[in-house]
Design a protein around this motif. Structure first.
Motif, PDB file in Angstrom:
ATOM      1  N   ALA A   1      75.131  53.382  -1.673  1.00 25.40           N
ATOM      2  CA  ALA A   1      74.667  54.308  -2.711  1.00 25.40           C
ATOM      3  C   ALA A   1      73.146  54.407  -2.717  1.00 25.40           C
ATOM      4  O   ALA A   1      72.587  55.502  -2.882  1.00 25.40           O
ATOM      5  CB  ALA A   1      75.172  53.844  -4.074  1.00 25.40           C
ATOM      6  N   TRP A   2      72.469  53.285  -2.520  1.00 25.43           N
ATOM      7  CA  TRP A   2      71.003  53.277  -2.469  1.00 25.43           C
ATOM      8  C   TRP A   2      70.501  54.084  -1.276  1.00 25.43           C
ATOM      9  O   TRP A   2      69.543  54.860  -1.399  1.00 25.43           O
ATOM     10  CB  TRP A   2      70.524  51.838  -2.388  1.00 25.43           C
ATOM     11  N   GLY A   3      71.147  53.915  -0.110  1.00 23.25           N
ATOM     12  CA  GLY A   3      70.746  54.663   1.084  1.00 23.25           C
ATOM     13  C   GLY A   3      70.943  56.154   0.916  1.00 23.25           C
ATOM     14  O   GLY A   3      70.141  56.965   1.378  1.00 23.25           O
ATOM     15  N   LYS A   4      72.023  56.546   0.248  1.00 22.65           N
ATOM     16  CA  LYS A   4      72.261  57.962  -0.004  1.00 22.65           C
ATOM     17  C   LYS A   4      71.276  58.495  -1.034  1.00 22.65           C
ATOM     18  O   LYS A   4      70.764  59.612  -0.904  1.00 22.65           O
ATOM     19  CB  LYS A   4      73.703  58.172  -0.477  1.00 22.65           C
ATOM     20  N   GLY A   5      71.002  57.697  -2.053  1.00 22.33           N
ATOM     21  CA  GLY A   5      70.079  58.136  -3.105  1.00 22.33           C
ATOM     22  C   GLY A   5      68.671  58.351  -2.603  1.00 22.33           C
ATOM     23  O   GLY A   5      67.983  59.278  -3.027  1.00 22.33           O
ATOM     24  N   LEU A   6      68.217  57.508  -1.690  1.00 23.84           N
ATOM     25  CA  LEU A   6      66.866  57.654  -1.144  1.00 23.84           C
ATOM     26  C   LEU A   6      66.803  58.610   0.041  1.00 23.84           C
ATOM     27  O   LEU A   6      65.718  58.910   0.524  1.00 23.84           O
ATOM     28  CB  LEU A   6      66.326  56.286  -0.706  1.00 23.84           C
ATOM     29  N   GLY A   7      67.958  59.051   0.496  1.00 22.96           N
ATOM     30  CA  GLY A   7      67.976  59.970   1.631  1.00 22.96           C
ATOM     31  C   GLY A   7      67.781  59.288   2.970  1.00 22.96           C
ATOM     32  O   GLY A   7      67.416  59.946   3.943  1.00 22.96           O
ATOM     33  N   LEU A   8      68.018  57.991   3.040  1.00 20.06           N
ATOM     34  CA  LEU A   8      67.867  57.277   4.304  1.00 20.06           C
ATOM     35  C   LEU A   8      68.994  57.610   5.278  1.00 20.06           C
ATOM     36  O   LEU A   8      68.786  57.613   6.487  1.00 20.06           O
ATOM     37  CB  LEU A   8      67.825  55.766   4.060  1.00 20.06           C
ATOM     38  N   VAL A   9      70.174  57.865   4.747  1.00 19.15           N
ATOM     39  CA  VAL A   9      71.334  58.203   5.564  1.00 19.15           C
ATOM     40  C   VAL A   9      71.800  59.583   5.140  1.00 19.15           C
ATOM     41  O   VAL A   9      72.087  59.824   3.970  1.00 19.15           O
ATOM     42  CB  VAL A   9      72.469  57.172   5.381  1.00 19.15           C
ATOM     43  N   SER A  10      71.887  60.498   6.095  1.00 23.81           N
ATOM     44  CA  SER A  10      72.250  61.871   5.753  1.00 23.81           C
ATOM     45  C   SER A  10      73.735  62.141   5.936  1.00 23.81           C
ATOM     46  O   SER A  10      74.253  63.104   5.381  1.00 23.81           O
ATOM     47  CB  SER A  10      71.443  62.843   6.599  1.00 23.81           C
ATOM     48  N   SER A  11      74.433  61.314   6.696  1.00 22.46           N
ATOM     49  CA  SER A  11      75.846  61.565   6.974  1.00 22.46           C
ATOM     50  C   SER A  11      76.714  61.056   5.831  1.00 22.46           C
ATOM     51  O   SER A  11      76.729  59.865   5.519  1.00 22.46           O
ATOM     52  CB  SER A  11      76.250  60.874   8.277  1.00 22.46           C
ATOM     53  N   ILE A  12      77.447  61.979   5.222  1.00 23.80           N
ATOM     54  CA  ILE A  12      78.336  61.605   4.133  1.00 23.80           C
ATOM     55  C   ILE A  12      79.519  60.807   4.648  1.00 23.80           C
ATOM     56  O   ILE A  12      80.105  59.993   3.920  1.00 23.80           O
ATOM     57  CB  ILE A  12      78.785  62.852   3.342  1.00 23.80           C
ATOM     58  N   HIS A  13      79.860  60.977   5.941  1.00 21.33           N
ATOM     59  CA  HIS A  13      80.980  60.235   6.515  1.00 21.33           C
ATOM     60  C   HIS A  13      80.652  58.750   6.623  1.00 21.33           C
ATOM     61  O   HIS A  13      81.509  57.897   6.356  1.00 21.33           O
ATOM     62  CB  HIS A  13      81.345  60.797   7.889  1.00 21.33           C
ATOM     63  N   ILE A  14      79.427  58.435   6.989  1.00 19.90           N
ATOM     64  CA  ILE A  14      79.013  57.030   7.087  1.00 19.90           C
ATOM     65  C   ILE A  14      78.962  56.405   5.701  1.00 19.90           C
ATOM     66  O   ILE A  14      79.462  55.295   5.488  1.00 19.90           O
ATOM     67  CB  ILE A  14      77.653  56.915   7.795  1.00 19.90           C
ATOM     68  N   ILE A  15      78.399  57.114   4.741  1.00 25.68           N
ATOM     69  CA  ILE A  15      78.321  56.608   3.368  1.00 25.68           C
ATOM     70  C   ILE A  15      79.720  56.394   2.804  1.00 25.68           C
ATOM     71  O   ILE A  15      80.015  55.362   2.204  1.00 25.68           O
ATOM     72  CB  ILE A  15      77.526  57.583   2.475  1.00 25.68           C
ATOM     73  N   GLY A  16      80.584  57.371   3.006  1.00 24.52           N
ATOM     74  CA  GLY A  16      81.962  57.250   2.515  1.00 24.52           C
ATOM     75  C   GLY A  16      82.700  56.101   3.169  1.00 24.52           C
ATOM     76  O   GLY A  16      83.471  55.387   2.509  1.00 24.52           O
ATOM     77  N   GLY A  17      82.478  55.898   4.461  1.00 24.06           N
ATOM     78  CA  GLY A  17      83.123  54.792   5.158  1.00 24.06           C
ATOM     79  C   GLY A  17      82.663  53.440   4.659  1.00 24.06           C
ATOM     80  O   GLY A  17      83.473  52.534   4.454  1.00 24.06           O
ATOM     81  N   VAL A  18      81.365  53.301   4.453  1.00 17.76           N
ATOM     82  CA  VAL A  18      80.826  52.018   3.963  1.00 17.76           C
ATOM     83  C   VAL A  18      81.309  51.743   2.541  1.00 17.76           C
ATOM     84  O   VAL A  18      81.690  50.609   2.207  1.00 17.76           O
ATOM     85  CB  VAL A  18      79.283  52.010   4.047  1.00 17.76           C
ATOM     86  N   ILE A  19      81.336  52.754   1.700  1.00 13.30           N
ATOM     87  CA  ILE A  19      81.824  52.567   0.334  1.00 13.30           C
ATOM     88  C   ILE A  19      83.317  52.246   0.341  1.00 13.30           C
ATOM     89  O   ILE A  19      83.775  51.380  -0.410  1.00 13.30           O
ATOM     90  CB  ILE A  19      81.510  53.799  -0.529  1.00 13.30           C
ATOM     91  N   ALA A  20      84.083  52.899   1.214  1.00 13.77           N
ATOM     92  CA  ALA A  20      85.518  52.613   1.303  1.00 13.77           C
ATOM     93  C   ALA A  20      85.771  51.181   1.765  1.00 13.77           C
ATOM     94  O   ALA A  20      86.655  50.495   1.231  1.00 13.77           O
ATOM     95  CB  ALA A  20      86.191  53.605   2.252  1.00 13.77           C
TER      96      ALA A  20
END
Length: 113
Positions: A32-51
């Motif tokens: 969530a922190w990486g997505k909030g700061l814009g460090l990671v742009s891929s929603i698939h990677i963020i969704g996978g890590v959160i899952a």
């Protein structure tokens, strides 16, 4: 008093599951922190890590409840799921080690990243 028998196993399993819960919360928070700061742009990677974090949290809670309540069926399924996770991680690690640099480059080109 000497730690032996089920009391030692129970305490060790509770401590291990608390560590699993902390790691899962760390995974969810970092994603969530990486997505909030814009460090990671891929929603698939963020969704996978959160899952993965949520899955690990659920497994840790099941193990903690099973250990505290001496619930053998819950501990059995906990053991089976952790065994399957271990096998899955081992297979993924072996496949990652088997891929050489040229295969990595061709898969990156085909993936469109």
């Amino acid at each position: 008093m000497v730690c032996g028998g089920f009391a030692c196993s129970k305490n060790a399993l509770c401590a291990l599951n608390v560590v699993y819960m902390l790691v899962s919360l760390l995974l969810i928070g970092v994603a969530a922190w990486g997505k909030g700061l814009g460090l990671v742009s891929s929603i698939h990677i963020i969704g996978g890590v959160i899952a993965v974090g949520v899955f690990l949290l659920l497994i840790a809670v099941a193990g903690l409840v099973g250990a505290v309540n001496h619930h053998q069926v819950l501990l059995f399924f906990y053991m089976i799921i952790l065994g399957l996770v271990f096998i899955f991680q081992f297979v993924i690690s072996c496949s990652c080690l088997a891929i050489n640099r040229s295969k990595q480059m061709s898969s990156m080109l085909l993936g469109g990243s």
